[in-house]
Design an enzyme around this catalytic site. Structure first.
Site: not given
Length: 748
Positions: A386, A350
């Site tokens: 990401e 993330d």
């Protein structure tokens, strides 16, 4: 009370380690003046039963060995030192702390003012709060990590052959009647025979689980009657969240391993969505739960000229200090633990750009990349970034180094914009269909560096993408101000649920268009769980706090849901059957040896190759893409060329139908396999057409043909010459791009 035996212990490994004859405890804190280990009899105990002063410190690690402590023991820490926020220190021994290396954590935070290290009523964070909060803090658990893995082995599916299914452990099974009620929403449910058969039947090769590290439900959400459903609020980087297990005092570790073992036995990999960019402790006004009280100065990135405040590249209030060796060690130890002990197959990071920031800028040469690339364990698993964060220069799609795949945000945006009908998308669409070579071809990477997705947990579901122009997040309690306003969505003529069958038919076709594009593009497709059956969040594009039927997958399917599931399943299996759609190398755009055909060719509706002017014409919304199957640049493990059929993809995002001249010489025949104008998607009986015939390409539709006769139908060769095509003499206008009448955007 008989005094507890204490031995010196060792500084490594960090955390609580059961060694068969007792437990070693070790915790890093450079700036602490003292550390107390607190032992609890049960999870609801108002205070610790025993407090052990850790007198030994080696290499900035405090440690002790307790021969009488066994698995199942609950514990926490109290760390002594100055409470001086303006100097970066927030020590407060009145606050019980979670071990940063805890392998299991029991219970949740019982929110009250005591959970904050400062006097909350004062409105700032400068005055220390001396009230004890041990009664309301989750307890760490000593665990026995032994497990009967038997003949478990990793599927080790090459990334190029992978199909990823993004899912939430609880949301996947919470409403599933085929799974026993007592285990719904747990790791055990994902491992259940029904779930395994469902995932295998769908054809996915990996599940990507939303965060399963122990996380915290924010106080602001609890006060609203909501929770942090997605789990991007980590407090325990080694502990599987106990809310997804049937027990919290170590059972969660065993149940997670059982899930991994069951998925592996079915040939399905497990990828974890991990959040190493920030923690659940927020900014300077956040609670003191773990890292902030253990060694705030070193664990977090602080504002250099004002150490009271935190650098925030994540939008959550804080950023872990990956530049510090011990914090980097924490991340690497955690990753290795999940690979070696829990046997997961990879990670999706993330806001990964945050982890690569050196001083301020994102750097390909950061220590984070270097240490992973040289690691003999982590360099061998799937690494997915990401590739952005919220800081300056944080959008890094296409810039992560080799070994890394990326969530391709440009793929999502290009494909959404194209099927929405936006102008000027045809060039980008060609790049996305062919594996995004504009992003990945020039830095030593391959098409599988692109993780292609249309939707994900963060944003609309696929059904909502074609049903809503505007977000509808009122249930989140933020006056619909949260969530992204730029969704590139189109409601097909009505906002939300509609009884107009024409609108509903168009929405179903648009979903098929998106899915066909996703699974027939080069790169690695990722399907958002529930999109295969039309899951809706009723227009909520930020359902992070909705642990209810807004987010959960519904399994009471109507005919439309069953048809969509069947179409998705056939698409995935079709992709598995045909290696041309999952090439591990980029197309060369050059002629195949002994032929005039190229490995990839682009056609206009006239059946001739696209020219430069057409690529740059804004109103062009129709394209043909030919994939030559008889190529020798892609080989199997034994060095043999991998050959496949030759396919022709036709796409049209016009709001009107358009005739497309099928390319090829006179002996070429094309077999129609897929046409999204059909409710079932795939043709019931293949329809054969000659090269030069006009194919009526419906408005907003996707068609797939297979070469059945002629060059590269496995047997024959011939000459495909540029712009020498048997086209009909009449109706030439239908074989050219034409500007749409009116504005499609005016109807949205």
């Amino acid at each position: 009370m008989v005094p507890l035996k204490t031995w010196l212990g060792r500084p490594y490994p960090l955390g609580a380690t059961w060694q068969g004859n007792g437990t070693n405890f070790a915790i890093y804190s450079e700036r602490a003046t003292g550390v107390d280990l607190c032992l609890f009899d049960d999870i609801d105990a108002p205070a610790e039963t025993i407090r052990v002063r850790m007198t030994e410190q080696s290499d900035e690690v405090w440690h002790v060995f307790l021969p009488e402590v066994h698995p199942g023991q609950l514990y926490g820490y109290r760390v002594h030192g100055p409470y001086e926020p303006e100097d970066g220190d927030r020590f407060n021994a009145a606050k019980l702390l979670i071990d940063p290396y805890a392998k299991a954590i029991a219970g949740g935070v019982n929110w009250s003012d005591e959970m904050f290290g400062y006097v909350l009523a004062d409105g700032d964070d400068l005055e220390r709060d001396y009230r004890d909060d041990g009664w309301g803090i989750p307890k760490c658990v000593v665990v026995d990590t032994s497990f009967a893995w038997g003949d478990d082995h990793r599927p080790d599916t090459p990334l190029a052959r992978s199909v990823i299914y993004e899912m939430h452990v609880k949301g996947f099974s919470r409403l599933c009647p085929q799974i026993p009620k007592e285990i719904r929403g747990t790791y055990a449910a994902v491992a259940s025979p029904w779930a395994i058969e469902y995932l295998k039947g769908l054809g996915v090769t990996a599940v990507e689980l939303l965060p399963v590290h122990q996380f915290v439900d924010d106080k602001v959400l609890i006060d609203k009657g909501l929770t942090n459903y997605w789990g991007y609020n980590t407090i325990g980087y080694f502990a599987p969240d106990c809310r997804y297990a049937t027990g919290c005092t170590g059972a969660q570790v065993t149940e997670f391993k059982q899930m991994v073992k069951a998925l592996h036995a079915a040939g399905i990999e497990v990828i974890l969505d991990v959040v190493y960019n920030h923690t659940a402790e927020g900014n300077h006004l956040g609670p003191t739960l773990s890292f902030k009280g253990v060694d705030n100065f070193n664990y977090y990135r602080l504002v250099p000229d004002n150490l009271r405040y935190y650098m925030d590249y994540t939008g959550t209030g804080n950023t872990l200090n990956v530049m510090h060796a011990r914090v980097l060690q924490l991340i690497m130890d955690s990753l290795r633990y999940w690979v070696t002990e829990m046997r997961v197959d990879g990670f999706r990071f993330d806001l990964a750009a945050t982890l690569a920031r050196e001083l301020h800028a994102v750097s390909k040469l950061s220590a984070f990349f270097d240490i992973i690339h040289q690691d003999p364990v982590l360099s061998q698993v799937k690494l997915i970034a990401e590739p952005w964060d919220v800081g300056e220069g944080g959008y890094q799609v296409g810039n992560f180094p080799v070994l890394w795949a990326e969530w391709n945000g440009k793929y999502r945006d290009s494909v959404r914009g194209y099927w929405k009908g936006d102008e000027g998308q045809i060039g980008d669409m060609a790049y996305r269909l062919s594996g995004s070579p504009d992003l990945y071809r020039w830095n030593g990477k391959r098409p599988y560096a692109s993780i292609n997705f249309i939707t994900a947990h963060d944003g609309y579901t696929l059904a909502d993408l074609v049903s809503y122009n505007e977000k509808h997040n009122e249930a989140n309690g933020e006056e619909n101000k949260d969530g992204d306003n730029n969704n590139k969505s189109w409601n097909c003529g009505a906002e939300g649920a509609s009884e107009d069958e024409k609108i509903n038919a168009l929405r179903r076709r648009q979903q098929r268009n998106f899915l066909a594009t996703l699974f027939l593009s080069q790169g690695v497709p990722m399907l958002c769980g529930g999109d295969e059956c039309g899951r809706t969040q009723n227009g909520n594009n930020n359902a992070y706090c909705q642990d209810n039927e807004i987010s959960w997958t519904h399994w009471d399917w109507d005919e439309d849901a069953r048809n969509l599931h069947e179409f998705t399943t056939r698409l995935i299996h079709f992709r598995h059957e045909h290696p041309i759609f999952r090439r591990p190398k980029f197309f060369q755009g050059r002629k195949i040896r002994g032929s005039e055909i190229k490995d990839i060719m682009w056609f206009n509706p006239g059946g001739t190759e696209m020219n430069d002017e057409e690529w740059t014409t804004p109103f062009v919304r129709t394209l043909g893409m030919l994939l030559g199957g008889d190529t020798i640049d892609v080989r199997d493990e034994r060095g043999e060329p991998i050959r496949d059929d030759t396919f022709l993809i036709l796409i049209n995002s016009h709001h009107e139908p358009l005739n497309f001249v099928l390319p090829g010489e006179q002996d070429v025949k094309w077999e129609l396999l897929l046409d999204t104008r059909l409710e079932e998607g795939f043709a019931a009986a293949p329809e054969t057409k000659d090269a030069g015939d006009e194919f009526a390409l419906m408005e907003r539709s996707f068609s797939l043909f297979r070469l059945s006769t002629g060059e590269h139908s496995h047997a024959r060769t011939g000459a495909w010459k540029k712009r020498e095509v048997r086209a009909p003499a009449a109706k030439p206008a239908k074989a050219k791009h034409t500007r749409e009448k009116g504005s499609t955007s005016a109807r949205r």
